[in-house]
Design an enzyme around this catalytic site. Sequence first.
Site, PDB file in Angstrom:
ATOM      1  N   ASP A 281     -77.940  27.215 -45.196  1.00  0.00           N
ATOM      2  CA  ASP A 281     -78.906  27.547 -46.511  1.00  0.00           C
ATOM      3  C   ASP A 281     -78.545  28.713 -47.293  1.00  0.00           C
ATOM      4  O   ASP A 281     -77.721  29.577 -46.467  1.00  0.00           O
ATOM      5  CB  ASP A 281     -80.788  26.917 -45.688  1.00  0.00           C
ATOM      6  CG  ASP A 281     -81.128  26.914 -46.353  1.00  0.00           C
ATOM      7  OD1 ASP A 281     -81.265  26.794 -47.801  1.00  0.00           O
ATOM      8  OD2 ASP A 281     -82.780  26.239 -46.567  1.00  0.00           O
TER       9      ASP A 281
HETATM   10  C1  NOJ Z   1     -83.439  27.135 -49.389  1.00  0.00           C
HETATM   11  C2  NOJ Z   1     -84.036  25.790 -48.849  1.00  0.00           C
HETATM   12  O1  NOJ Z   1     -84.349  25.713 -47.374  1.00  0.00           O
HETATM   13  C3  NOJ Z   1     -82.862  24.704 -49.219  1.00  0.00           C
HETATM   14  O2  NOJ Z   1     -84.154  23.312 -49.329  1.00  0.00           O
HETATM   15  C4  NOJ Z   1     -82.436  24.386 -50.717  1.00  0.00           C
HETATM   16  O3  NOJ Z   1     -81.614  23.424 -51.077  1.00  0.00           O
HETATM   17  C5  NOJ Z   1     -82.101  25.453 -50.843  1.00  0.00           C
HETATM   18  N1  NOJ Z   1     -83.322  27.386 -50.730  1.00  0.00           N
HETATM   19  C6  NOJ Z   1     -81.087  25.581 -52.409  1.00  0.00           C
HETATM   20  O4  NOJ Z   1     -82.131  25.833 -53.045  1.00  0.00           O
END
Ligand code: NOJ
Length: 740
Positions: A281
């Site tokens: 993530d």
């Molecule tokens: C953080 C989020 O937790 C995730 O779900 C998301 O896809 C990414 N950022 C990218 O934006």
Amino acid sequence: MRKLYFILAFTAFGFNAFGQKTIDQRVSELLSEMTLEEKVGQLIQYSGFDYATGPQNSSSATVLEEIKKGKVGSMLNVAGAQETKKFQELALKSRLKIPLLFGQDVIHGYRTTFPVNLGQAASWDLKLIEKSERIAATEASAYGIHWTFAPMVDITRDPRWGRVMEGSGEDTYLGSQIGMARIKGFQGKGLGNLDAIMACAKHFAAYGAAIGGRDYNSVDMSLRQLHETYLPPFKAAAEAGVATFMNSFNDINGIPATANQYIVRNLLKNQWKYKGFVVSDWGSIGEMIPHGYAKDYKEAAEKAINAGTDMDMESRAYMAELPKLVKEGKVDPKLIDDAARRILLKKFEMGLFDDPYRFSNEKRQKEQLNNQENRKFGREFGSKSIVLLKNEKNILPLSKSIKTVALIGPFGKETVANHGFWSIAFKDDNQRIVTQFDGIKNQLDKNSTLLYAKGANVDDQDQSMFAEAIETAKKADVVIMTLGEGHAMSGEAKSRSNIRFSGVQEDLLKEVAKTGKPIILMINAGRPLVFDWAADNIPAIVYTWWLGTEAGNSIADVLFGNVNPGGKLPMTFPRTEGQIPAYYNYYNTGRPAKSNKDRNYVSAYIDLDNDPKFPFGYGLSYTQFKYSEINLSSTNLKGNQTLNIIVDISNTGNYDGEEVVQLYIRDLFGKVIRPVKELKGFQKIFIKKGETKSVNFTLTPENLKFYDDELNYDWEEGDFDIMVGTDSQNVQTKRIYWSK
Ligand code: NOJ
């Protein structure tokens, strides 16, 4: 036969039946030409610069240079036919001309936004959900997007967690079914088709169980609970062929998911034999330093790659550290090869080596700019996501010829808010949204009047607009109040400790109620809110979530009865925050309360009724459904027999309508305790008024299996309660015995 040998021999050497090289062969050849740095480059993902969905680390100048050097495998937040083409041109300047993958959070629609995901889940309509992702993929791919970071298949039992809006709620079975439908929708007829985008099962794993519902927080749970409740939707996603997985930010029992060997390497890649790739993530590799799991980026990179995380989203740990770690012998180069291979495979499958620009097509983009068919679908989907919570004296549906209607509340003329969180592609796209005011106005008779007063802001203490709202209400025959939480109050980093109407909205409601006018309350939210006073005092309540581009029309369709609401809650609605986590499939305990008010040395709160305000699976209709007695094929089963369950449902009211018939079981005694109810099936059926339909469910021992304390997955013989009903509380029960 000879032909078959020929084909087998050919494919064994990496050629397909037509003598062309297979993708595996092409990847192997490419890998053999790549330097270590180039392989590591494939594992790097940066965000574009127009907007960020996390704390951005990378400066634009360096990223652009690195793309040209082949040191970047993917970009997120770069979208649009022109923009993606520009970035792809840079990648094609690199030595091996390996195209970039463009990823984005396509969460609930793209150009056309649909209800927030929790609202979609309330439709319990897998076909509609799949279709909405098909449309989202068609629109997003026309904007150059190859890959969405969806579906979020986290099980969510805590409405304080802002991200509940992005998931399918609290139930493992429903969540798995919806996750699979979404993947099917996104990936369409298969990667390589121009309208198919790669899906991503996230957040692996157990992010929904963050302690206290606080985003990014720790998770502490038994492995049995993890396997029983939180992992099945991920397993289902892997089996459904989801192209990618994403790590979660949390630690699980002290080990961050991003470097969790057990979860990623052992379970996902070895046991489940998952062949796609795993992206971290945003920044989660680097975040293992503040977690206290890695002392610096080098150790973080080492731990993450060893655990099986293939791509580094925005940490900058892999690029800087992996080549060194390989040279020092701390990371096996085979792991880098494996990660690069998984990513390159997807690029080949998407057809990017054959034509890197195939998704960057301005003509297609234009066609999807404001696609009327998609909007039409959005309107239908919106109305089917609405849940009718209360309808005393059948005040709804409203007649279109009511003389004077007042719409009161801060969301009545809102535009962008209707998108809900995670609608990043349309930030300023006001003019395309149908407001609630316009939607209602368009359906009221010409001779009727629609009044409007804002009454309050979404989230401050200003009561200066109350007087106007009260005056407006006094002039009306019926008042529609539109209240809730701000659209950006649920989503990532949007945990709330107080999940009531924000600001002074409840005070406004109480003041307007004093006029004595009949009130219909419309609740706009991305999560279950607490609204005890309203639930007890307002005669009609519709939960509208955030419905997207066509919000106003969808709402008006339900208010005026063009659509008979059939949505059911995918999460339990608690009475107060103190009841959280509230979920229907709890354990009975040794001292269960005998009734709602039973507080005598039982498992209860001394100051609160036991049951929730609205249970999981609950939702009303404008019509009534009558269930016949349930009919079982046997009450004594043996071994691999099948149990047939039949129930007749009659529509005894005055409207055609849809009902979600729900099947639950309870395994009464086990070597580990089983929940008081577990959803095992549901069917959404349409029944015309006056008609009856038969609904048939089947159960086999496969449906009775559970994880024991040593993680064996099996079933036990014994008594089971079979329950069928209209929600998780309102069921009829029959007992069976199932022997081995
Ligand atoms: C953080 C989020 O937790 C995730 O779900 C998301 O896809 C990414 N950022 C990218 O934006």
